[in-house]
Design a protein around this motif. Sequence first.
Motif, PDB file in Angstrom:
ATOM      1  N   SER A 196     -21.847-102.186 -64.823  1.00  0.00           N
ATOM      2  CA  SER A 196     -22.333-103.436 -65.403  1.00  0.00           C
ATOM      3  C   SER A 196     -23.610-103.867 -64.703  1.00  0.00           C
ATOM      4  N   ALA A 197     -24.445-104.625 -65.419  1.00  0.00           N
ATOM      5  CA  ALA A 197     -25.683-105.167 -64.860  1.00  0.00           C
ATOM      6  C   ALA A 197     -25.910-106.538 -65.476  1.00  0.00           C
ATOM      7  N   THR A 198     -26.214-107.534 -64.639  1.00  0.00           N
ATOM      8  CA  THR A 198     -26.450-108.892 -65.115  1.00  0.00           C
ATOM      9  C   THR A 198     -27.588-109.525 -64.331  1.00  0.00           C
ATOM     10  N   ALA A 199     -28.398-110.349 -65.017  1.00  0.00           N
ATOM     11  CA  ALA A 199     -29.434-111.120 -64.327  1.00  0.00           C
ATOM     12  C   ALA A 199     -28.745-112.157 -63.445  1.00  0.00           C
ATOM     13  N   ASP A 200     -29.257-112.309 -62.202  1.00  0.00           N
ATOM     14  CA  ASP A 200     -28.525-113.151 -61.254  1.00  0.00           C
ATOM     15  C   ASP A 200     -29.468-113.672 -60.173  1.00  0.00           C
ATOM     16  N   ALA A 201     -29.712-114.977 -60.147  1.00  0.00           N
ATOM     17  CA  ALA A 201     -30.402-115.668 -59.055  1.00  0.00           C
ATOM     18  C   ALA A 201     -31.690-114.977 -58.621  1.00  0.00           C
ATOM     19  N   GLY A 202     -32.624-114.832 -59.557  1.00  0.00           N
ATOM     20  CA  GLY A 202     -33.904-114.242 -59.209  1.00  0.00           C
ATOM     21  C   GLY A 202     -33.884-112.741 -59.085  1.00  0.00           C
ATOM     22  N   GLY A 203     -32.846-112.118 -59.563  1.00  0.00           N
ATOM     23  CA  GLY A 203     -32.750-110.666 -59.482  1.00  0.00           C
ATOM     24  C   GLY A 203     -31.744-110.136 -60.478  1.00  0.00           C
ATOM     25  N   VAL A 204     -31.349-108.911 -60.288  1.00  0.00           N
ATOM     26  CA  VAL A 204     -30.353-108.278 -61.153  1.00  0.00           C
ATOM     27  C   VAL A 204     -29.243-107.708 -60.288  1.00  0.00           C
ATOM     28  N   ARG A 205     -28.013-108.003 -60.654  1.00  0.00           N
ATOM     29  CA  ARG A 205     -26.845-107.485 -59.951  1.00  0.00           C
ATOM     30  C   ARG A 205     -26.256-106.332 -60.757  1.00  0.00           C
ATOM     31  N   ILE A 206     -26.141-105.178 -60.111  1.00  0.00           N
ATOM     32  CA  ILE A 206     -25.567-103.995 -60.735  1.00  0.00           C
ATOM     33  C   ILE A 206     -24.295-103.641 -59.980  1.00  0.00           C
ATOM     34  N   GLU A 207     -23.220-103.406 -60.711  1.00  0.00           N
ATOM     35  CA  GLU A 207     -21.949-103.044 -60.085  1.00  0.00           C
ATOM     36  C   GLU A 207     -21.398-101.780 -60.730  1.00  0.00           C
ATOM     37  N   ILE A 208     -20.934-100.868 -59.889  1.00  0.00           N
ATOM     38  CA  ILE A 208     -20.277 -99.641 -60.350  1.00  0.00           C
ATOM     39  C   ILE A 208     -18.931 -99.552 -59.648  1.00  0.00           C
ATOM     40  N   ALA A 209     -17.871 -99.592 -60.425  1.00  0.00           N
ATOM     41  CA  ALA A 209     -16.515 -99.594 -59.873  1.00  0.00           C
ATOM     42  C   ALA A 209     -15.797 -98.307 -60.258  1.00  0.00           C
ATOM     43  N   ASP A 210     -15.189 -97.649 -59.282  1.00  0.00           N
ATOM     44  CA  ASP A 210     -14.436 -96.420 -59.562  1.00  0.00           C
ATOM     45  C   ASP A 210     -12.945 -96.662 -59.368  1.00  0.00           C
ATOM     46  N   GLU A 211     -12.172 -95.635 -59.639  1.00  0.00           N
ATOM     47  CA  GLU A 211     -10.725 -95.699 -59.422  1.00  0.00           C
ATOM     48  C   GLU A 211     -10.302 -94.592 -58.461  1.00  0.00           C
ATOM     49  N   GLY A 212     -11.074 -94.449 -57.391  1.00  0.00           N
ATOM     50  CA  GLY A 212     -10.768 -93.464 -56.366  1.00  0.00           C
ATOM     51  C   GLY A 212      -9.828 -94.015 -55.317  1.00  0.00           C
ATOM     52  N   PRO A 213      -9.744 -93.338 -54.170  1.00  0.00           N
ATOM     53  CA  PRO A 213      -8.806 -93.756 -53.123  1.00  0.00           C
ATOM     54  C   PRO A 213      -9.283 -94.934 -52.301  1.00  0.00           C
ATOM     55  N   GLY A 214     -10.554 -95.334 -52.464  1.00  0.00           N
ATOM     56  CA  GLY A 214     -11.079 -96.397 -51.615  1.00  0.00           C
ATOM     57  C   GLY A 214     -11.369 -95.892 -50.210  1.00  0.00           C
ATOM     58  N   LEU A 215     -11.683 -96.818 -49.302  1.00  0.00           N
ATOM     59  CA  LEU A 215     -12.019 -96.472 -47.920  1.00  0.00           C
ATOM     60  C   LEU A 215     -11.411 -97.502 -46.965  1.00  0.00           C
ATOM     61  N   PRO A 216     -11.077 -97.078 -45.745  1.00  0.00           N
ATOM     62  CA  PRO A 216     -10.714 -98.073 -44.732  1.00  0.00           C
ATOM     63  C   PRO A 216     -11.886 -99.045 -44.531  1.00  0.00           C
ATOM     64  N   GLU A 217     -11.585-100.284 -44.253  1.00  0.00           N
ATOM     65  CA  GLU A 217     -12.645-101.284 -44.088  1.00  0.00           C
ATOM     66  C   GLU A 217     -13.662-100.863 -43.034  1.00  0.00           C
ATOM     67  N   SER A 218     -13.209-100.161 -42.014  1.00  0.00           N
ATOM     68  CA  SER A 218     -14.108 -99.748 -40.929  1.00  0.00           C
ATOM     69  C   SER A 218     -15.112 -98.684 -41.370  1.00  0.00           C
ATOM     70  N   GLU A 219     -14.874 -98.034 -42.511  1.00  0.00           N
ATOM     71  CA  GLU A 219     -15.761 -96.973 -42.975  1.00  0.00           C
ATOM     72  C   GLU A 219     -16.769 -97.442 -44.027  1.00  0.00           C
ATOM     73  N   LEU A 220     -16.632 -98.658 -44.518  1.00  0.00           N
ATOM     74  CA  LEU A 220     -17.463 -99.116 -45.632  1.00  0.00           C
ATOM     75  C   LEU A 220     -18.948 -99.140 -45.279  1.00  0.00           C
ATOM     76  N   GLU A 221     -19.271 -99.371 -44.037  1.00  0.00           N
ATOM     77  CA  GLU A 221     -20.671 -99.365 -43.602  1.00  0.00           C
ATOM     78  C   GLU A 221     -21.083 -97.989 -43.095  1.00  0.00           C
ATOM     79  N   ASN A 222     -20.166 -97.264 -42.480  1.00  0.00           N
ATOM     80  CA  ASN A 222     -20.502 -95.956 -41.901  1.00  0.00           C
ATOM     81  C   ASN A 222     -20.999 -94.959 -42.939  1.00  0.00           C
ATOM     82  N   VAL A 223     -20.467 -95.030 -44.163  1.00  0.00           N
ATOM     83  CA  VAL A 223     -20.804 -94.018 -45.168  1.00  0.00           C
ATOM     84  C   VAL A 223     -22.246 -94.128 -45.649  1.00  0.00           C
ATOM     85  N   PHE A 224     -22.974 -95.165 -45.245  1.00  0.00           N
ATOM     86  CA  PHE A 224     -24.398 -95.255 -45.569  1.00  0.00           C
ATOM     87  C   PHE A 224     -25.258 -94.478 -44.576  1.00  0.00           C
TER      88      PHE A 224
END
Length: 221
Positions: free
Chosen positions: A129-157
Amino acid sequence: HALRTPLAALQLQADVLDGSCDVAERAARATELRAGIRRTVRLSRHLLALARSESAQSSSPATTVVGPVVAEAVHVYAPIAAARDVDIRQAAPCYAEVASDPRDLGQIIGNLLDNALRYTAAGGRVDVSATADAGGVRIEIADEGPGLPESELENVFQRFYRAPGDATEGSGLGLAVVRGIVGRLGGRVRLANRADRSGLIVQLWLPGGDVTPRRKAAQTQ
């Protein structure tokens, strides 16, 4: 340096294939060789995209209407999704503009779709999905995978980082490329575990948000 190991592995696989006389073994080795080639090609593309992102000029970027670029990326990945029995669903198109050229925006969306499809099991769904939002555009892509531990959400970048237990094909560069391009464009990107079901949601914001005049009239009809 990043290509040295996978290229050496391809050479070894080719040597083994050349020296085998057993038909079944040769077929298995050929399958491994093809998979190795796919990984190396993906890695090469990501390295080129990362280098291009880091060397690109950040001043006066072009503007791009989001909807057509998202639709094109979904179209490109639809056959891959179908082969994996995964459904891609795109919300109503967004006709706002972002401060990006089409190539950079396409690279961002493509990398995120590639990730979402690799981690979503057969029978699952990827929502875009993509929507205009507060001076910009918000794009979201949601999957149905296994997810990640909270501690890994930043590491994978991080470059070449793979979460523990991740057995999927990948270079560990896709999300690093996304963050590099998004940062250069003045945007933000983050990962979060879905609250409604198993899986991840990528939340991406890019500056812009103006709706093109031709599309503004179409949206009101």
